[in-house]
Scaffold this active site. Sequence first.
Site, PDB file in Angstrom:
ATOM      1  N   THR A 181       0.921  -1.124   0.162  1.00  0.00           N
ATOM      2  CA  THR A 181      -0.280  -0.096   0.001  1.00  0.00           C
ATOM      3  C   THR A 181       0.789   1.192  -0.005  1.00  0.00           C
ATOM      4  O   THR A 181       2.019   1.275   0.395  1.00  0.00           O
ATOM      5  CB  THR A 181      -0.803  -0.016   1.258  1.00  0.00           C
ATOM      6  OG1 THR A 181      -0.211  -0.073   2.362  1.00  0.00           O
ATOM      7  CG2 THR A 181      -1.849  -1.212   1.326  1.00  0.00           C
ATOM      8  N   GLU A 327      -5.240  -3.398  -2.139  1.00  0.00           N
ATOM      9  CA  GLU A 327      -5.994  -4.599  -1.381  1.00  0.00           C
ATOM     10  C   GLU A 327      -7.175  -5.151  -2.527  1.00  0.00           C
ATOM     11  O   GLU A 327      -7.461  -6.088  -2.197  1.00  0.00           O
ATOM     12  CB  GLU A 327      -6.491  -4.302  -0.092  1.00  0.00           C
ATOM     13  CG  GLU A 327      -5.500  -3.846   1.004  1.00  0.00           C
ATOM     14  CD  GLU A 327      -5.179  -2.530   1.178  1.00  0.00           C
ATOM     15  OE1 GLU A 327      -5.350  -1.532   0.153  1.00  0.00           O
ATOM     16  OE2 GLU A 327      -4.975  -1.981   2.291  1.00  0.00           O
ATOM     17  N   LYS A 436     -13.307  15.077  13.606  1.00  0.00           N
ATOM     18  CA  LYS A 436     -14.266  14.480  15.049  1.00  0.00           C
ATOM     19  C   LYS A 436     -14.455  15.926  15.875  1.00  0.00           C
ATOM     20  O   LYS A 436     -13.481  16.123  16.356  1.00  0.00           O
ATOM     21  CB  LYS A 436     -13.634  13.543  15.704  1.00  0.00           C
ATOM     22  CG  LYS A 436     -13.870  11.983  15.039  1.00  0.00           C
ATOM     23  CD  LYS A 436     -12.584  11.577  14.296  1.00  0.00           C
ATOM     24  CE  LYS A 436     -12.568  10.454  13.658  1.00  0.00           C
ATOM     25  NZ  LYS A 436     -11.164  10.207  12.619  1.00  0.00           N
ATOM     26  N   TRP A 441     -19.225  14.080  13.099  1.00  0.00           N
ATOM     27  CA  TRP A 441     -18.195  13.918  12.024  1.00  0.00           C
ATOM     28  C   TRP A 441     -18.228  14.872  11.147  1.00  0.00           C
ATOM     29  O   TRP A 441     -19.406  15.052  10.467  1.00  0.00           O
ATOM     30  CB  TRP A 441     -18.391  12.414  11.354  1.00  0.00           C
ATOM     31  CG  TRP A 441     -17.795  11.381  12.443  1.00  0.00           C
ATOM     32  CD1 TRP A 441     -17.446  11.458  13.700  1.00  0.00           C
ATOM     33  CD2 TRP A 441     -17.950   9.914  12.106  1.00  0.00           C
ATOM     34  NE1 TRP A 441     -17.076  10.370  14.232  1.00  0.00           N
ATOM     35  CE2 TRP A 441     -17.391   9.353  13.235  1.00  0.00           C
ATOM     36  CE3 TRP A 441     -18.239   9.245  10.963  1.00  0.00           C
ATOM     37  CZ2 TRP A 441     -17.276   7.854  13.197  1.00  0.00           C
ATOM     38  CZ3 TRP A 441     -18.292   7.806  10.949  1.00  0.00           C
ATOM     39  CH2 TRP A 441     -17.859   7.288  12.324  1.00  0.00           C
TER      40      TRP A 441
END
Length: 538
Positions: A181, A327, A436, A441
């Site tokens: 990654t 992935e 946050k 959010w």
Amino acid sequence: MRGTMMNFPLTLPTILERSGKIFPRVEIVSRKPDKSVVRTCYGEFYNRARCLSSALLRLGLKPGDRVASMMWNHSSHLEAFFGVPCAGGILHTLNLRLHPQEIATIAKHAGDRFLLVDDVLYPVYEKFRQDVSFERVIVAPYGCNTIPEGSLNYEDLLANSDADFRYPAIDENDGAAMCFTSGTTGFSKGVIYSHRAIVLHSFCCGLVEVFGMNEADTILPVAPMFHANAWGIPFAATMLGARLVLPGPHVDPESILELMVRERVTVACGVPTVWIAVLDALEKNPTKWKFGNPIRVVCGGTAPPLELMRRLDRFGLHIKHLWGMTETTPIGTSGGLRAHMRDWPEDKKYDTRAKQGWPAPFVEIRLMRPEGEAPWDGVTSGEIEIRGPWIAASYYESPDQAHRWTEDGWFRTGDVATMDEDGYVKIVDRAKDLVKSGGEWISSVDLENTLMGHPAVKEACVVGIPHPKWQERPLAAVVLKDGAQATPDELRAFLAKSFAKWQLPDAFVFLDAIPRTSVGKFKKTALREQFANWKWEL
Ligand code: ADP
């Protein structure tokens, strides 16, 4: 009763054979470091890839051995994409933009046995060679044509190869390629793609809602071949006989535009920052670049701003949105408009195109919240969990990452999204990037993409910064267009048209450039670090 069909393995040699037999004359164009262009074709590529397989076996390659590559996007790298796995090895594309020490750590973790490296990148290898122990270093003459002592010359290796090469037995579930990654949010983790996963993913690339790639296309992968295998394009283009244009090290906007026009590119792919820069170049000089045909720009890695889509459309560059991960090989979702949307008002169409699209065939997605699965109502958000034949079932030798998979076998992506009743996914944010604020959010993605719609703003990146009262508050880092002016109050007022007051950034900083990750995404970790001690007005 079982079906009466053959149990035919899905492996890369079949794709390689097909390209050599069916598309021998289709061109592969590679640009060199001096910007000259070399033209070859799938027929020649086929012979050379087979020679590479044969040479590697002669050097002692065993099934499952990792062969690292540190190469730009060009035809010899493409040869390695097939030559290594067709000899039973696993091609591990090293991310050459990482710090040399990181490259060494990754190569050691992967257990890479051989290294294929461009001559022009040999100096990068020299920076970490004392930390690794490749058995053989094979240098491809690509730019400076110097083969350092003690290494093998890629061209000599191929020239002395046995034409009578026979593929070793390969199981479709054997590893073929390996990527780590890009590490936007943490340490890199490795994924091994099986032959089967790559073959099925290549079929998927041909779908109209993905790249819509076929033999009539000319494809320019701006995404590096070490970033999720340039999103699967090298494998898919070879299978489908699409003409390839490989840009080498030059991916600045002028160089990209030059290639697109001269080589009559029909499909290009890259992260949004690439297209933001291309749009800027086009708008500065609108009459300079004349495209003979519309171009499908497959864009992912982060969400392309809606305004970018709208303005690129005017130049005949049409963004098609793709969401995925290293992935997920990487295609997870892709899209555009469905038939029943054709007569929708323009703005609604853009809103839909700005979503990440719907899951590819055989890719299943669910949105999970602590209280269970979220409904597909376009509003309720949850973490994307995903499964399918080209989704990783584990990381390479990282048992501490087992928690990324659920007990019933789904991969937890870390991305938060909504889905609507047509199955369109809309990424709200990476869980780690959500701001946050006081128990609520805030989506950094929505804020930055709206900001990038302001006429003075070239780039914008929003991050959550620790706040004594609210836990975190959004800070917007902004790059203005050349000669343009805007004040924080103006930008806040612009955002206030679309967002509630508590969602608006409390701070705006103006930068010359936003730091980038090794694959060209905005590097939020760097901004968070830089502004960690921001003095908020309380
Ligand atoms: P890294 O996680 O290190 O950035 P990847 O390139 O594999 O490495 O990144 C995958 C992530 O990129 C996804 O989990 C998602 O957060 C983000 N991403 C990819 N495509 C999109 C997209 N179209 N819109 C929004 N985010 C995206």
